[in-house]
Design an enzyme around this catalytic site. Structure first.
Site, short mmCIF file in Angstrom:
data_model
loop_
_atom_site.label_atom_id
_atom_site.label_comp_id
_atom_site.label_asym_id
_atom_site.label_seq_id
_atom_site.Cartn_x
_atom_site.Cartn_y
_atom_site.Cartn_z
N ILE A 122 0.84 -1.19 0.00
CA ILE A 122 0.00 0.00 0.00
C ILE A 122 0.88 1.25 0.00
CG2 ILE A 122 -0.20 -0.10 2.52
CD1 ILE A 122 -3.08 1.01 2.21
N CYS A 123 0.32 2.34 -0.50
CA CYS A 123 0.96 3.66 -0.47
C CYS A 123 2.20 3.69 -1.39
CB CYS A 123 1.28 4.03 0.98
SG CYS A 123 1.67 5.76 1.25
N ALA A 124 3.35 3.99 -0.85
CA ALA A 124 4.57 4.05 -1.66
C ALA A 124 5.16 2.67 -1.94
CB ALA A 124 5.62 4.91 -0.96
N TYR A 146 0.24 5.20 -3.96
CA TYR A 146 0.04 6.61 -3.63
C TYR A 146 0.26 7.43 -4.91
CZ TYR A 146 -0.02 10.74 -0.69
OH TYR A 146 -0.36 11.94 -0.10
#
Length: 191
Positions: A103-105, A125
């Protein structure tokens, strides 16, 4: 059925993502292990929270996992990317055709960086989307699940709970995810 889940953490991890993934999967009945990628098991998160991991990643090299779930955060995702031991575990997970979530970066900085996406569609992200291979980018969805490649990705802190529930659905079924969601007073779609 019990599932073994690894949540690797490094200095600067995104605490909301890490705690949401860990807590939700635990509520579903999984055995969830947090492990430090560094020498210290006490880590400071991206926004200042301090967390003690259960294990050191070095203690878990021979463990088989149903899922390895990578939280994002900066510079946490960079530290995950630079952990040779974690990269070895992720490559083994991929070879064994077991689930990897990020998730995210982390989808861009860890999975794409180490060519672990395969042919999977993925998201991350928005500021890191350009680091995903062009053919992999799925910018529109908050969570992208690739059943073929066994890669699950999501965008960031605000998508952490729906993402964690999607992981429960992958490991068990949608009914189980709905039960966990109901206990948390959130809704989860039947399909």
């Amino acid at each position: 059925m019990s599932h073994n889940i690894l949540v690797p953490l490094a200095e600067g991890f995104e605490e909301l993502e890490a705690i949401t993934l860990t807590d939700t999967l635990h509520r579903a009945g999984c055995r969830v292990v947090t492990a430090s990628c560094g020498e210290s098991r006490t880590l400071t998160a991206a926004h200042g929270a301090v967390m003690q991991t259960q294990e050191s990643l070095a203690e878990l090299v021979d463990t088989d996992w149903s899922l390895i779930a990578l939280p994002g955060g900066m510079p946490g995702a960079e530290h995950l990317r630079d952990s040779d031991l974690l990269v070895r575990l992720l490559k083994r997970q991929k070879e064994q055709h077991q689930w990897i979530a990020a998730i995210c970066a982390a989808p861009a900085l860890v999975l794409a960086h180490h060519d672990l996406l395969g042919a999977a569609r993925a998201t991350c992200y928005p500021a890191f989307l350009h680091l995903l291979p062009e053919q992999a980018r799925d910018a529109g969805a908050p969570c992208v699940i690739d059943q073929q490649e066994k890669i699950a990705t999501s965008q960031g802190p605000g998508t952490a709970l729906p993402f964690a529930l999607e992981l429960v659905a992958l490991l068990f079924d949608r009914k189980k995810a709905q039960e966990v969601a109901g206990d948390m007073l959130v809704s989860f779609p039947a399909s």
